[in-house]
Each structure stands twice: as structure tokens, then as C-alpha cells.
Design a protein around this motif. Structure first.
Motif, PDB file in Angstrom:
ATOM      1  N   HIS A  57       0.811  -1.212   0.000  1.00 41.06           N
ATOM      2  CA  HIS A  57       0.000   0.000   0.000  1.00 41.06           C
ATOM      3  C   HIS A  57       0.849   1.269   0.000  1.00 41.06           C
ATOM      4  CE1 HIS A  57      -3.208  -2.814   1.245  1.00 41.06           C
ATOM      5  NE2 HIS A  57      -4.021  -1.911   0.731  1.00 41.06           N
ATOM      6  N   ASP A  58       2.048   1.192   0.545  1.00 37.54           N
ATOM      7  CA  ASP A  58       2.903   2.378   0.644  1.00 37.54           C
ATOM      8  C   ASP A  58       4.363   1.967   0.503  1.00 37.54           C
ATOM      9  OD1 ASP A  58       4.193   4.730   1.153  1.00 37.54           O
ATOM     10  OD2 ASP A  58       3.314   5.070   3.138  1.00 37.54           O
ATOM     11  N   PRO A  59       4.903   1.998  -0.726  1.00 36.47           N
ATOM     12  CA  PRO A  59       6.296   1.561  -0.949  1.00 36.47           C
ATOM     13  C   PRO A  59       7.323   2.351  -0.149  1.00 36.47           C
ATOM     14  CG  PRO A  59       5.103   1.726  -3.026  1.00 36.47           C
ATOM     15  CD  PRO A  59       4.222   2.342  -1.983  1.00 36.47           C
ATOM     16  N   THR A  60       6.977   3.560   0.322  1.00 36.13           N
ATOM     17  CA  THR A  60       7.949   4.337   1.098  1.00 36.13           C
ATOM     18  C   THR A  60       8.229   3.695   2.459  1.00 36.13           C
ATOM     19  OG1 THR A  60       6.256   5.764   2.105  1.00 36.13           O
ATOM     20  CG2 THR A  60       7.183   6.466  -0.015  1.00 36.13           C
ATOM     21  N   LEU A  61       7.398   2.730   2.864  1.00 34.31           N
ATOM     22  CA  LEU A  61       7.627   2.036   4.130  1.00 34.31           C
ATOM     23  C   LEU A  61       8.632   0.895   3.993  1.00 34.31           C
ATOM     24  CD1 LEU A  61       3.978   1.768   5.521  1.00 34.31           C
ATOM     25  CD2 LEU A  61       5.733   3.428   6.142  1.00 34.31           C
ATOM     26  N   GLU A  62       9.072   0.641   2.768  1.00 30.64           N
ATOM     27  CA  GLU A  62       9.964  -0.495   2.538  1.00 30.64           C
ATOM     28  C   GLU A  62      11.239  -0.452   3.384  1.00 30.64           C
ATOM     29  OE1 GLU A  62      12.026  -1.900  -1.433  1.00 30.64           O
ATOM     30  OE2 GLU A  62       9.935  -2.575  -1.343  1.00 30.64           O
ATOM     31  N   PRO A  63      11.911   0.709   3.556  1.00 32.79           N
ATOM     32  CA  PRO A  63      13.106   0.712   4.408  1.00 32.79           C
ATOM     33  C   PRO A  63      12.836   0.277   5.837  1.00 32.79           C
ATOM     34  CG  PRO A  63      13.043   2.675   3.042  1.00 32.79           C
ATOM     35  CD  PRO A  63      11.720   1.998   2.870  1.00 32.79           C
ATOM     36  N   ALA A  64      11.706   0.715   6.420  1.00 28.75           N
ATOM     37  CA  ALA A  64      11.383   0.308   7.785  1.00 28.75           C
ATOM     38  C   ALA A  64      11.067  -1.174   7.852  1.00 28.75           C
ATOM     39  CB  ALA A  64      10.201   1.123   8.310  1.00 28.75           C
ATOM     40  N   VAL A  65      10.324  -1.667   6.863  1.00 26.03           N
ATOM     41  CA  VAL A  65       9.973  -3.087   6.842  1.00 26.03           C
ATOM     42  C   VAL A  65      11.210  -3.946   6.651  1.00 26.03           C
ATOM     43  CG1 VAL A  65       8.765  -4.854   5.482  1.00 26.03           C
ATOM     44  CG2 VAL A  65       7.590  -2.719   6.092  1.00 26.03           C
ATOM     45  N   MET A  66      12.159  -3.456   5.862  1.00 26.63           N
ATOM     46  CA  MET A  66      13.361  -4.228   5.567  1.00 26.63           C
ATOM     47  C   MET A  66      14.118  -4.596   6.837  1.00 26.63           C
ATOM     48  SD  MET A  66      16.139  -3.313   2.633  1.00 26.63           S
ATOM     49  CE  MET A  66      14.781  -2.970   1.509  1.00 26.63           C
ATOM     50  N   ARG A  67      14.122  -3.692   7.812  1.00 24.79           N
ATOM     51  CA  ARG A  67      14.822  -3.975   9.065  1.00 24.79           C
ATOM     52  C   ARG A  67      14.194  -5.139   9.813  1.00 24.79           C
ATOM     53  NH1 ARG A  67      14.754   1.828   9.614  1.00 24.79           N
ATOM     54  NH2 ARG A  67      12.957   1.673  10.995  1.00 24.79           N
ATOM     55  N   MET A  68      12.914  -5.392   9.560  1.00 24.62           N
ATOM     56  CA  MET A  68      12.191  -6.410  10.320  1.00 24.62           C
ATOM     57  C   MET A  68      12.213  -7.779   9.649  1.00 24.62           C
ATOM     58  SD  MET A  68       8.818  -4.162  11.297  1.00 24.62           S
ATOM     59  CE  MET A  68       8.904  -2.378  11.280  1.00 24.62           C
ATOM     60  N   LEU A  69      12.620  -7.838   8.387  1.00 22.00           N
ATOM     61  CA  LEU A  69      12.484  -9.084   7.639  1.00 22.00           C
ATOM     62  C   LEU A  69      13.421 -10.181   8.109  1.00 22.00           C
ATOM     63  CD1 LEU A  69      11.929  -7.692   4.031  1.00 22.00           C
ATOM     64  CD2 LEU A  69      10.236  -8.605   5.634  1.00 22.00           C
ATOM     65  N   LYS A  70      14.447  -9.829   8.902  1.00 22.93           N
ATOM     66  CA  LYS A  70      15.314 -10.875   9.445  1.00 22.93           C
ATOM     67  C   LYS A  70      14.564 -11.753  10.439  1.00 22.93           C
ATOM     68  CE  LYS A  70      17.077  -7.806  13.053  1.00 22.93           C
ATOM     69  NZ  LYS A  70      18.271  -7.116  13.604  1.00 22.93           N
ATOM     70  N   SER A  71      13.391 -11.285  10.907  1.00 23.87           N
ATOM     71  CA  SER A  71      12.603 -12.036  11.884  1.00 23.87           C
ATOM     72  C   SER A  71      11.460 -12.801  11.239  1.00 23.87           C
ATOM     73  CB  SER A  71      12.036 -11.077  12.947  1.00 23.87           C
ATOM     74  OG  SER A  71      13.056 -10.361  13.586  1.00 23.87           O
ATOM     75  N   VAL A  72      11.356 -12.766   9.909  1.00 27.34           N
ATOM     76  CA  VAL A  72      10.231 -13.380   9.197  1.00 27.34           C
ATOM     77  C   VAL A  72      10.742 -14.491   8.297  1.00 27.34           C
ATOM     78  CG1 VAL A  72       8.369 -12.971   7.557  1.00 27.34           C
ATOM     79  CG2 VAL A  72       8.948 -11.219   9.233  1.00 27.34           C
ATOM     80  N   GLU A  73      10.114 -15.642   8.358  1.00 33.15           N
ATOM     81  CA  GLU A  73      10.434 -16.746   7.451  1.00 33.15           C
ATOM     82  C   GLU A  73       9.384 -16.769   6.348  1.00 33.15           C
ATOM     83  OE1 GLU A  73      10.922 -20.446   9.424  1.00 33.15           O
ATOM     84  OE2 GLU A  73      12.370 -19.691  10.887  1.00 33.15           O
TER      85      GLU A  73
END
Length: 263
Positions: A57-73
């Protein structure tokens, strides 16, 4: 507050690091960094779908989400992380943290490119990821960095090579070592906090051979705890502590007859 708004709030923070400014323009302390990292990890593990919906919905949030992806399988994390690896993306460190979990040998070339990033934090993470990936194609670039004048770069390259070679069952060629002589390791070099430090456990004895990164002593003072680890492989030649198992910032805790890999 909705989860998407929470992610937006996290996106408003600076990309945290040891030198990153906090919300009030002050340096981000270790405890604050760890609390925010735990919050992001908890959010990612509990509501993984929210992360991908937020980016859609909002590609500008990608940098914040990227930090969290190490916790997601989730395989959907991979293309997001790959976009963060491009030079100048500003989120290379976050992407590398995620690829330490999601990466494969197919990412080796892109991660090797990160070894020349302007950020020391990014370069350090790239060495770690290459060691985790274990791809023999990284051996050449890592060997070239063993002779770097920067001791930190040479040490991280040596650590990554060691991990790769353990994964493939041994070195491709006998390693070449430079004898560095006695290295005096102090509590002042182990942590940026004041002493005196108390030695809690893990103190090594004279004559013991240690690997780089191996625990030498667990220390704590009135505020925090830390670990003293070997920066290079070698043999412990002396252990010096004062009465009562306490060492101050400028007192040598361990002397290591160290060697540095150069080929």
C-alpha cells in the motif's frame, strides 16, 4: 494505533546504528537500540502479513519493513531485500541483516559488492553474510582484503574465510600467517563503559590456544555486562587481573600471542 501506522512511526526513525541520532538528536544508546530492535522483531514475528501489506500500500515504508524481515520466514522477503542491496539505496545494512537469514549463494556477487560500501557498519555486515552463505566464489575477494591496512577489515575477512572453509570441509590451500607478537587485551578495548569490571566467567588460562572471536572472559560492572573476545587466533601467554577479580579500564586482562592470516 493501527499496525500500519505503527510501521509508519518506525519508518520515521533514523536507520539505527551505534552512531545514529535518536529522536531528540542524541546518540542512540545500546539499550535503546536493543529495545527498538526487539519491538520490530516482535511485530514482524506476530504480524508478518502486515509487513507485506504495508509495503504493497505504501512503498515508502519499505526501508522500515526491511529492518524487520530478518525475523520473518517468508520467501516474499527476498525480493524486498534484494532491492535494498543496490549501491546508494541507503538501506544496504538492513538488507544484509535480512539476507543473513534469507540469503543464498545466488546473492554472493551482490554481497561482495557491499564490501566496498562507504559505511563501515555495512562492510562489516557484508563480511558476516559471506561467511554465512559459504560460497567459494567469495574466497578470492576475501583473500584480497586480508592484506588491508585496516586491521578490522583484515580480521573480518579472516573470520569469513574461516567460516566458508569450515563449510566446504577445509581450506583450498594452506593458509599463510603473519605472527603479530603479544597483543594486550584490556577491558577498555572491550566496551565503551567505565569500570571497574568484575570477571564473571570464562577466563582463559595460560597456554590455551584460542580462535578469533572466541570468548576469553565475561565481564560486568554496575551497569552493563560485556564479553572480552579474541580479535585474532593465538595462544594465551598471560592473564592479569587485580585482587578480587576486578580490572579497571586500563589494566590488561589477557595477553595473546596472536597471528593474523594474510593468505
Amino acid at each position: 494505533m493501527s499496525l500500519r501506522r505503527l510501521i509508519g512511526a518506525l519508518a520515521g526513525r533514523a536507520d539505527l546504528g551505534w552512531d545514529a541520532p535518536g529522536a531528540q538528536g542524541e546518540r542512540c544508546g545500546r539499550e535503546e537500540f536493543e529495545r527498538l530492535d526487539q519491538l520490530e522483531g516482535l511485530l514482524a514475528r506476530t504480524f508478518p502479513e502486515t509487513l507485506f501489506d504495508a509495503v504493497a500500500h505504501d512503498p515508502t515504508l519499505e526501508p522500515a519493513v526491511m529492518r524487520m524481515l530478518k525475523s520473518v520466514e517468508d520467501p516474499r522477503a527476498v525480493p524486498i531485500l534484494e532491492r535494498g542491496l543496490h549501491p546508494g539505496s541507503g538501506v544496504r545494512w538492513s538488507a544484509l541483516c535480512g539476507l543473513a537469514v534469507h540469503g543464498t549463494a545466488a546473492h554472493t556477487e551482490a554481497v561482495v559488492d557491499c564490501l566496498d560500501d562507504a559505511s563501515e557498519l555495512t562492510r562489516s555486515e557484508a563480511f558476516d553474510v559471506l561467511g554465512r552463505l559459504g560460497d567459494v566464489r567469495a574466497i578470492g575477494p576475501l583473500l584480497r582484503r586480508l592484506s588491508a591496512d585496516d586491521g578490522h577489515t583484515a580480521r573480518r575477512a579472516s573470520e569469513a574465510l574461516d567460516r566458508i572453509e569450515r563449510r566446504i570441509g577445509g581450506p583450498l590451500a594452506p593458509p599463510v600467517w603473519l605472527e603479530m607478537g603479544p597483543q594486550e587485551l584490556t577491558t577498555g578495548g572491550a566496551a565503551p563503559f567505565g569500570g571497574p569490571w568484575r570477571v564473571m566467567e570464562g577466563l582463559v588460562e595460560r597456554g590455551r590456544t584460542v580462535r578469533d572471536g572466541e570468548l576469553l572472559a565475561a565481564l560486568e560492572n554496575d551497569y552493563v555486562s560485556t564479553e572480552l573476545t579474541a580479535p585474532w587466533p593465538g595462544t594465551v601467554t598471560d592473564v592479569r587481573i587485580s585482587v578480587g577479580n576486578e580490572v579497571s579500564d586500563d589494566v590488561v586482562a589477557v595477553v595473546l600471542q596472536a597471528r593474523r592470516r594474510i593468505g
